[in-house]
Scaffold this motif. Structure first.
Motif, mmCIF file in Angstrom:
data_model
loop_
_atom_site.group_PDB
_atom_site.id
_atom_site.type_symbol
_atom_site.label_atom_id
_atom_site.label_comp_id
_atom_site.label_asym_id
_atom_site.label_seq_id
_atom_site.Cartn_x
_atom_site.Cartn_y
_atom_site.Cartn_z
ATOM 1 N N GLY A 267 54.995 23.597 36.457
ATOM 2 C CA GLY A 267 54.874 22.228 36.941
ATOM 3 C C GLY A 267 53.648 22.101 37.823
ATOM 4 N N ASP A 268 53.831 21.597 39.043
ATOM 5 C CA ASP A 268 52.696 21.420 39.936
ATOM 6 C C ASP A 268 52.604 22.526 40.986
ATOM 7 O OD1 ASP A 268 54.919 20.772 41.358
ATOM 8 O OD2 ASP A 268 54.201 18.826 42.082
ATOM 9 N N ARG A 269 53.370 23.614 40.792
ATOM 10 C CA ARG A 269 53.341 24.719 41.747
ATOM 11 C C ARG A 269 52.732 25.968 41.110
ATOM 12 N NH1 ARG A 269 58.797 24.765 45.505
ATOM 13 N NH2 ARG A 269 58.613 22.624 46.290
ATOM 14 N N ILE A 270 52.091 26.780 41.940
ATOM 15 C CA ILE A 270 51.487 28.023 41.461
ATOM 16 C C ILE A 270 52.595 29.052 41.277
ATOM 17 C CG2 ILE A 270 49.801 29.838 41.933
ATOM 18 C CD1 ILE A 270 48.376 27.848 43.800
ATOM 19 N N ALA A 271 52.706 29.606 40.065
ATOM 20 C CA ALA A 271 53.796 30.530 39.745
ATOM 21 C C ALA A 271 53.324 31.967 39.588
ATOM 22 C CB ALA A 271 54.500 30.089 38.464
ATOM 23 N N GLY A 272 52.010 32.186 39.511
ATOM 24 C CA GLY A 272 51.530 33.551 39.331
ATOM 25 C C GLY A 272 50.060 33.694 39.667
ATOM 26 N N PHE A 273 49.728 34.816 40.292
ATOM 27 C CA PHE A 273 48.343 35.203 40.557
ATOM 28 C C PHE A 273 48.094 36.528 39.843
ATOM 29 C CE2 PHE A 273 49.735 32.722 44.156
ATOM 30 C CZ PHE A 273 48.635 31.988 44.577
ATOM 31 N N GLU A 274 46.963 36.648 39.175
ATOM 32 C CA GLU A 274 46.577 37.923 38.567
ATOM 33 C C GLU A 274 45.137 38.200 38.931
ATOM 34 O OE1 GLU A 274 47.323 40.433 34.463
ATOM 35 O OE2 GLU A 274 47.795 38.294 34.555
ATOM 36 N N ALA A 275 44.924 39.218 39.764
ATOM 37 C CA ALA A 275 43.610 39.497 40.333
ATOM 38 C C ALA A 275 42.919 40.620 39.563
ATOM 39 C CB ALA A 275 43.751 39.878 41.806
ATOM 40 N N PHE A 276 41.630 40.413 39.273
ATOM 41 C CA PHE A 276 40.829 41.393 38.545
ATOM 42 C C PHE A 276 39.557 41.696 39.335
ATOM 43 C CE2 PHE A 276 43.102 38.815 35.458
ATOM 44 C CZ PHE A 276 43.665 39.746 34.613
ATOM 45 N N ALA A 277 39.246 42.982 39.482
ATOM 46 C CA ALA A 277 37.978 43.380 40.096
ATOM 47 C C ALA A 277 37.261 44.411 39.237
ATOM 48 C CB ALA A 277 38.214 43.938 41.500
ATOM 49 N N ASP A 278 37.759 44.625 38.022
ATOM 50 C CA ASP A 278 37.101 45.544 37.100
ATOM 51 C C ASP A 278 35.699 45.024 36.782
ATOM 52 O OD1 ASP A 278 37.225 47.739 34.927
ATOM 53 O OD2 ASP A 278 36.641 45.932 33.829
ATOM 54 N N PRO A 279 34.651 45.858 36.914
ATOM 55 C CA PRO A 279 33.271 45.388 36.700
ATOM 56 C C PRO A 279 33.051 44.718 35.362
ATOM 57 C CG PRO A 279 33.256 47.554 37.717
ATOM 58 C CD PRO A 279 34.686 47.264 37.359
ATOM 59 N N ASP A 280 33.652 45.252 34.289
ATOM 60 C CA ASP A 280 33.484 44.636 32.971
ATOM 61 C C ASP A 280 34.116 43.250 32.932
ATOM 62 O OD1 ASP A 280 32.101 46.818 31.977
ATOM 63 O OD2 ASP A 280 33.912 47.808 31.242
ATOM 64 N N ARG A 281 35.278 43.117 33.563
ATOM 65 C CA ARG A 281 35.949 41.806 33.611
ATOM 66 C C ARG A 281 35.106 40.808 34.397
ATOM 67 N NH1 ARG A 281 37.634 37.465 33.236
ATOM 68 N NH2 ARG A 281 39.780 36.676 33.366
ATOM 69 N N LEU A 282 34.541 41.251 35.498
ATOM 70 C CA LEU A 282 33.708 40.359 36.302
ATOM 71 C C LEU A 282 32.448 39.950 35.539
ATOM 72 C CD1 LEU A 282 33.911 41.975 39.864
ATOM 73 C CD2 LEU A 282 35.305 40.136 38.899
ATOM 74 N N ALA A 283 31.864 40.902 34.811
ATOM 75 C CA ALA A 283 30.646 40.598 34.063
ATOM 76 C C ALA A 283 30.906 39.591 32.953
ATOM 77 C CB ALA A 283 30.057 41.880 33.482
ATOM 78 N N ASP A 284 32.115 39.620 32.387
ATOM 79 C CA ASP A 284 32.452 38.715 31.279
ATOM 80 C C ASP A 284 33.015 37.376 31.747
ATOM 81 O OD1 ASP A 284 31.631 40.603 29.460
ATOM 82 O OD2 ASP A 284 33.639 41.423 29.130
ATOM 83 N N ALA A 285 33.340 37.253 33.033
ATOM 84 C CA ALA A 285 33.975 36.030 33.527
ATOM 85 C C ALA A 285 33.019 34.861 33.420
ATOM 86 C CB ALA A 285 34.414 36.226 34.979
ATOM 87 N N GLU A 286 33.506 33.756 32.878
ATOM 88 C CA GLU A 286 32.720 32.533 32.794
ATOM 89 C C GLU A 286 33.233 31.561 33.862
ATOM 90 O OE1 GLU A 286 32.001 28.863 29.679
ATOM 91 O OE2 GLU A 286 32.062 30.916 28.871
ATOM 92 N N LEU A 287 32.413 31.336 34.870
ATOM 93 C CA LEU A 287 32.788 30.491 35.990
ATOM 94 C C LEU A 287 32.130 29.117 35.862
ATOM 95 C CD1 LEU A 287 32.399 33.052 38.917
ATOM 96 C CD2 LEU A 287 34.401 32.609 37.494
ATOM 97 N N ALA A 288 32.853 28.087 36.215
ATOM 98 C CA ALA A 288 32.321 26.724 36.141
ATOM 99 C C ALA A 288 33.053 25.872 37.176
ATOM 100 C CB ALA A 288 32.497 26.150 34.731
ATOM 101 N N LEU A 289 32.570 24.635 37.319
ATOM 102 C CA LEU A 289 33.234 23.626 38.139
ATOM 103 C C LEU A 289 33.742 22.521 37.229
ATOM 104 C CD1 LEU A 289 30.735 23.314 41.118
ATOM 105 C CD2 LEU A 289 32.849 24.619 41.028
ATOM 106 N N PRO A 290 34.815 21.866 37.601
ATOM 107 C CA PRO A 290 35.316 20.767 36.754
ATOM 108 C C PRO A 290 34.381 19.583 36.787
ATOM 109 C CG PRO A 290 36.508 20.805 38.815
ATOM 110 C CD PRO A 290 35.624 22.026 38.815
ATOM 111 N N ASP A 291 34.441 18.770 35.746
ATOM 112 C CA ASP A 291 33.648 17.548 35.729
ATOM 113 C C ASP A 291 34.050 16.676 36.919
ATOM 114 O OD1 ASP A 291 32.178 18.059 33.422
ATOM 115 O OD2 ASP A 291 33.852 17.459 32.170
ATOM 116 N N ALA A 292 33.040 16.077 37.538
ATOM 117 C CA ALA A 292 33.318 15.203 38.694
ATOM 118 C C ALA A 292 34.075 13.973 38.236
ATOM 119 C CB ALA A 292 32.003 14.822 39.350
#
Length: 292
Positions: A267-292
């Motif tokens: 629903g509107d509540r956060i139910a899970g966090f999954e944290a990654f710090a593996d270098p390969d995962r970080l290198a492949d992460a595609e980060l963006a901002l939502p449309d204004a």
């Protein structure tokens, strides 16, 4: 402009603008100051008798300087990801007022700086100089050593990555993004009850091996434990779109991406966090901002 060389007085008229350009390119005030100083050294040595627009000319010069710095930074990161020992970086730069740097970061947006850092150097330069400082693609093209048409494509690709893809933006995602922003704000301000209200009672928190090295200890389970883990913390965490979905990026004060956190919602509540710090995962992460 008259004369064959820039005078110090003419350069000083443009210093604030050049520092702003460099900060948005580099995300670090100390590095921006270094870039401005290097631009002055280049301007002082250059024959500028044919320069008609000193501001535009200096902007292209500092663009080249910043591009070289970004490429050097990317090369160092790739060496680190490949498991090579990196030499300690010894830099001599002027002292920087942390409050001033924070104000500059606020003017751009911390999350924006995080996302910009995920772009390639050429994409970042094309986007910043065109979209933020209205430099033409004809002027930017020689800096990135591309044609104006290719430079325009670089900026367009960067724009899509920065702002997210329009076809994936929807009301539900916007609501989740605002919920994560509210959660991180409450975490930074130590608002425990607000944190609880934004978490599912059975919320989970998982960390990969790299994240456990950064944050050793048992992963919290349940709303109270997770809220306690975040309460008064999250100074380095920023809401972003992670691979097209709402997530969190954890970034060091020097601008290094340390960890990404994917989120699950009930629903509107956060139910899970999954944290990654593996270098390969970080290198492949595609980060963006939502449309204004």
């Amino acid at each position: 402009m008259s004369g064959d060389y820039f005078s110090a007085a003419v350069f000083e008229q443009h210093r604030a603008h050049l520092r702003t350009v460099a900060f948005r390119m580099l995300g670090s005030l100390s590095e921006a100051e270094d870039a401005v100083q290097e631009t002055w050294l280049k301007a002082d040595r250059a024959d500028t008798s044919g320069v008609e627009n000193s501001a535009a000319w200096l902007t292209t010069v500092i663009g080249r300087v910043c591009l070289d710095m970004l490429r050097s930074r990317k090369s160092r990161r790739e060496d680190t990801l490949d498991g090579q020992e990196s030499e300690p970086e010894v830099r001599v730069s002027r002292r920087v007022d942390p409050e001033e740097e924070a104000l500059l970061a606020d003017s751009v947006g911390h999350a924006m700086l995080v996302v910009l850092d995920a772009l390639s150097p050429a994409e970042r330069l094309a986007f910043v100089l065109h979209d933020m400082f209205a430099l033409s693609f004809n002027d930017i093209a020689p800096i990135v050593e591309r044609s104006p048409e290719t430079t325009q494509k670089l900026a367009s690709r960067a724009r899509k990555r920065v702002r997210g893809k329009a076809d994936t933006a929807d009301g539900d995602r916007a609501e989740r993004y605002r919920a994560v922003e509210a959660f991180l704000r409450a975490a930074r301000d130590g608002q425990f009850e607000t944190l609880l209200s934004l978490l599912d009672p059975s919320v989970t928190f998982r960390l990969d091996a790299g994240a456990l090295r950064l944050y050793p200890g048992a992963a919290p389970f349940g709303a109270e434990a997770v809220a306690e883990a975040f309460n008064g913390n999250a100074m380095l965490a920023h809401a972003v779109l992670l691979d097209g979905e709402v997530g969190v990026a954890v970034v060091s004060p020097r601008g290094q991406l340390l960890m990404v956190i994917s989120l699950a919602f009930d629903g509107d509540r956060i139910a899970g966090f999954e944290a990654f710090a593996d270098p390969d995962r970080l290198a492949d992460a595609e980060l963006a901002l939502p449309d204004a």
